[in-house]
Scaffold this active site. Sequence first.
Site, PDB file in Angstrom:
ATOM      1  N   ASP A  21      38.811  32.462  41.505  1.00 50.53           N
ATOM      2  CA  ASP A  21      37.835  31.996  42.485  1.00 50.53           C
ATOM      3  C   ASP A  21      38.507  31.765  43.839  1.00 50.53           C
ATOM      4  O   ASP A  21      39.699  31.450  43.900  1.00 50.53           O
ATOM      5  CB  ASP A  21      37.198  30.687  41.967  1.00 50.53           C
ATOM      6  CG  ASP A  21      35.902  30.354  42.700  1.00 50.53           C
ATOM      7  OD1 ASP A  21      35.356  31.230  43.405  1.00 50.53           O
ATOM      8  OD2 ASP A  21      35.443  29.198  42.576  1.00 50.53           O
ATOM      9  N   TRP A  26      38.927  32.296  51.142  1.00 57.70           N
ATOM     10  CA  TRP A  26      40.208  32.783  51.677  1.00 57.70           C
ATOM     11  C   TRP A  26      39.920  33.655  52.902  1.00 57.70           C
ATOM     12  O   TRP A  26      40.575  33.527  53.942  1.00 57.70           O
ATOM     13  CB  TRP A  26      40.948  33.593  50.607  1.00 57.70           C
ATOM     14  CG  TRP A  26      42.263  34.155  51.039  1.00 57.70           C
ATOM     15  CD1 TRP A  26      43.490  33.575  50.885  1.00 57.70           C
ATOM     16  CD2 TRP A  26      42.489  35.405  51.711  1.00 57.70           C
ATOM     17  NE1 TRP A  26      44.465  34.384  51.412  1.00 57.70           N
ATOM     18  CE2 TRP A  26      43.886  35.519  51.929  1.00 57.70           C
ATOM     19  CE3 TRP A  26      41.663  36.436  52.143  1.00 57.70           C
ATOM     20  CZ2 TRP A  26      44.461  36.619  52.559  1.00 57.70           C
ATOM     21  CZ3 TRP A  26      42.226  37.533  52.777  1.00 57.70           C
ATOM     22  CH2 TRP A  26      43.616  37.614  52.981  1.00 57.70           C
ATOM     23  N   HIS A  38      37.941  40.040  48.647  1.00 56.06           N
ATOM     24  CA  HIS A  38      37.985  40.659  47.317  1.00 56.06           C
ATOM     25  C   HIS A  38      39.095  41.711  47.250  1.00 56.06           C
ATOM     26  O   HIS A  38      39.782  41.826  46.233  1.00 56.06           O
ATOM     27  CB  HIS A  38      36.629  41.289  46.968  1.00 56.06           C
ATOM     28  CG  HIS A  38      35.524  40.283  46.820  1.00 56.06           C
ATOM     29  ND1 HIS A  38      35.688  39.103  46.122  1.00 56.06           N
ATOM     30  CD2 HIS A  38      34.242  40.261  47.285  1.00 56.06           C
ATOM     31  CE1 HIS A  38      34.556  38.402  46.167  1.00 56.06           C
ATOM     32  NE2 HIS A  38      33.672  39.085  46.867  1.00 56.06           N
ATOM     33  N   LEU A 132      51.167  44.206  26.974  1.00 57.20           N
ATOM     34  CA  LEU A 132      50.175  43.197  27.390  1.00 57.20           C
ATOM     35  C   LEU A 132      48.773  43.788  27.259  1.00 57.20           C
ATOM     36  O   LEU A 132      48.564  44.943  27.621  1.00 57.20           O
ATOM     37  CB  LEU A 132      50.427  42.821  28.864  1.00 57.20           C
ATOM     38  CG  LEU A 132      49.368  41.972  29.565  1.00 57.20           C
ATOM     39  CD1 LEU A 132      49.414  40.527  29.057  1.00 57.20           C
ATOM     40  CD2 LEU A 132      49.569  41.955  31.088  1.00 57.20           C
ATOM     41  N   ARG A 189      41.735  28.079  36.508  1.00 57.68           N
ATOM     42  CA  ARG A 189      40.728  28.354  37.523  1.00 57.68           C
ATOM     43  C   ARG A 189      41.332  28.089  38.886  1.00 57.68           C
ATOM     44  O   ARG A 189      41.814  26.980  39.156  1.00 57.68           O
ATOM     45  CB  ARG A 189      39.477  27.502  37.338  1.00 57.68           C
ATOM     46  CG  ARG A 189      38.431  27.852  38.411  1.00 57.68           C
ATOM     47  CD  ARG A 189      37.097  27.169  38.236  1.00 57.68           C
ATOM     48  NE  ARG A 189      36.152  27.713  39.207  1.00 57.68           N
ATOM     49  CZ  ARG A 189      34.897  28.030  38.986  1.00 57.68           C
ATOM     50  NH1 ARG A 189      34.399  27.833  37.792  1.00 57.68           N
ATOM     51  NH2 ARG A 189      34.119  28.514  39.943  1.00 57.68           N
ATOM     52  N   SER A 197      31.903  27.668  34.389  1.00 53.87           N
ATOM     53  CA  SER A 197      31.026  28.748  34.872  1.00 53.87           C
ATOM     54  C   SER A 197      30.674  29.805  33.821  1.00 53.87           C
ATOM     55  O   SER A 197      30.795  31.007  34.073  1.00 53.87           O
ATOM     56  CB  SER A 197      31.665  29.428  36.098  1.00 53.87           C
ATOM     57  OG  SER A 197      31.803  28.514  37.149  1.00 53.87           O
ATOM     58  N   GLU A 208      43.702  24.717  26.880  1.00 54.86           N
ATOM     59  CA  GLU A 208      44.130  23.740  27.887  1.00 54.86           C
ATOM     60  C   GLU A 208      43.625  24.254  29.237  1.00 54.86           C
ATOM     61  O   GLU A 208      43.762  25.444  29.534  1.00 54.86           O
ATOM     62  CB  GLU A 208      45.662  23.639  27.911  1.00 54.86           C
ATOM     63  CG  GLU A 208      46.267  23.132  26.623  1.00 54.86           C
ATOM     64  CD  GLU A 208      45.893  21.685  26.330  1.00 54.86           C
ATOM     65  OE1 GLU A 208      45.710  20.905  27.286  1.00 54.86           O
ATOM     66  OE2 GLU A 208      45.774  21.349  25.139  1.00 54.86           O
TER      67      GLU A 208
HETATM   68  C1  FPP Z   1      35.388  34.948  43.147  1.00 46.33           C
HETATM   69  O1  FPP Z   1      35.579  34.593  44.481  1.00 46.33           O
HETATM   70  C2  FPP Z   1      35.724  36.347  42.919  1.00 46.33           C
HETATM   71  C3  FPP Z   1      34.853  37.281  42.470  1.00 46.33           C
HETATM   72  C4  FPP Z   1      33.453  36.980  42.141  1.00 46.33           C
HETATM   73  C5  FPP Z   1      35.266  38.689  42.303  1.00 46.33           C
HETATM   74  C6  FPP Z   1      36.655  38.914  41.830  1.00 46.33           C
HETATM   75  C7  FPP Z   1      36.887  40.372  41.699  1.00 46.33           C
HETATM   76  C8  FPP Z   1      37.965  41.022  42.162  1.00 46.33           C
HETATM   77  C9  FPP Z   1      39.118  40.348  42.798  1.00 46.33           C
HETATM   78  C10 FPP Z   1      38.057  42.510  41.995  1.00 46.33           C
HETATM   79  C11 FPP Z   1      38.340  42.803  40.564  1.00 46.33           C
HETATM   80  C12 FPP Z   1      38.866  44.164  40.382  1.00 46.33           C
HETATM   81  C13 FPP Z   1      39.206  44.635  39.161  1.00 46.33           C
HETATM   82  C14 FPP Z   1      39.799  45.958  39.064  1.00 46.33           C
HETATM   83  C15 FPP Z   1      39.015  43.833  37.942  1.00 46.33           C
HETATM   84  P1  FPP Z   1      34.317  34.126  45.318  1.00 46.33           P
HETATM   85  O2  FPP Z   1      33.731  35.338  45.977  1.00 46.33           O
HETATM   86  O3  FPP Z   1      33.376  33.387  44.446  1.00 46.33           O
HETATM   87  O4  FPP Z   1      34.990  33.195  46.370  1.00 46.33           O
HETATM   88  P2  FPP Z   1      34.331  31.907  47.074  1.00 46.33           P
HETATM   89  O5  FPP Z   1      34.049  30.911  45.982  1.00 46.33           O
HETATM   90  O6  FPP Z   1      35.426  31.455  47.984  1.00 46.33           O
HETATM   91  O7  FPP Z   1      33.112  32.374  47.797  1.00 46.33           O
END
Ligand code: FPP
Length: 245
Positions: A21, A26, A38, A132, A189, A197, A208
């Site tokens: 998250d 960021w 992202h 892994l 998290r 969530s 844990e």
């Molecule tokens: C949460 O941050 C992040 C997500 C909902 C998406 C995470 C996905 C990726 C990083 C890409 C994954 C790629 C692969 C190949 C698995 P948020 O958008 O909720 O952040 P915020 O809470 O600051 O708004």
Amino acid sequence: MSLIDKLDHNRLPCHIAVIMDGNGRWAKARGLSRGEGHREGVGAIRKVVEAASKASVQYLTLYAFSTENWSRPSEEVDGLMDLMVYAITRETADLKKNGVRIAYIGDMERLPENVCAALQECIRETAGGERLTLVLALSYSSKWEIAEATRKITSDVTKGIIQEKDINEDTISRYLTTRDLPDPDLLIRTGGEQRISNFLLWQCAYAEFYFTDTFWPDFGEEELYEAILNYQGRERRFGKISEQI
Ligand code: FPP
């Protein structure tokens, strides 16, 4: 000195699950778009997969997209789907080379065709990986998964495949999408929120929990080792008392 040298290699978590998250925040803090957050998040995935593999963690599950995330603005959803296809396709060869096997949990039927195709190709290509297992939770939610399992159990009882009297905790575990995975030992998290969530609710019964304010794009090798060290400082009693452990 890296924190990896401080880890107790006899007490490593076998399975780490991560709620990634903070990508949006960021990006916002830097005046960038959420999409850029992202993209940076994918870089963090790379670092954490390498770090987990280096520390001999056996299973790493990443919550990449929840069932609830489908209700985000369509540009963000489309951007995320494109990013998944790009990242999965680009990384497949390297994952294979490094012995990382990709597995999937979630509702594949809701995924766009190109995401399914990229994912299935990656799963096929990396099937021989023994170092892994990297589980991608995509279009996943725990309540969805439990409802699906309940439907299948009911249907198998009706067909006489299983008997109602035989249903126990193991039966339910076997009908979940995580049937081939051990339960997570450690749930991390990032991003400052302290909630689960709709992620692996059944499977995290004795995990844990580790919460950090670090936004996902800033989470890397040392942050992962810090979380593992914190985990190693805890006593896991599984409902028993200290003296029984
Ligand atoms: C949460 O941050 C992040 C997500 C909902 C998406 C995470 C996905 C990726 C990083 C890409 C994954 C790629 C692969 C190949 C698995 P948020 O958008 O909720 O952040 P915020 O809470 O600051 O708004």
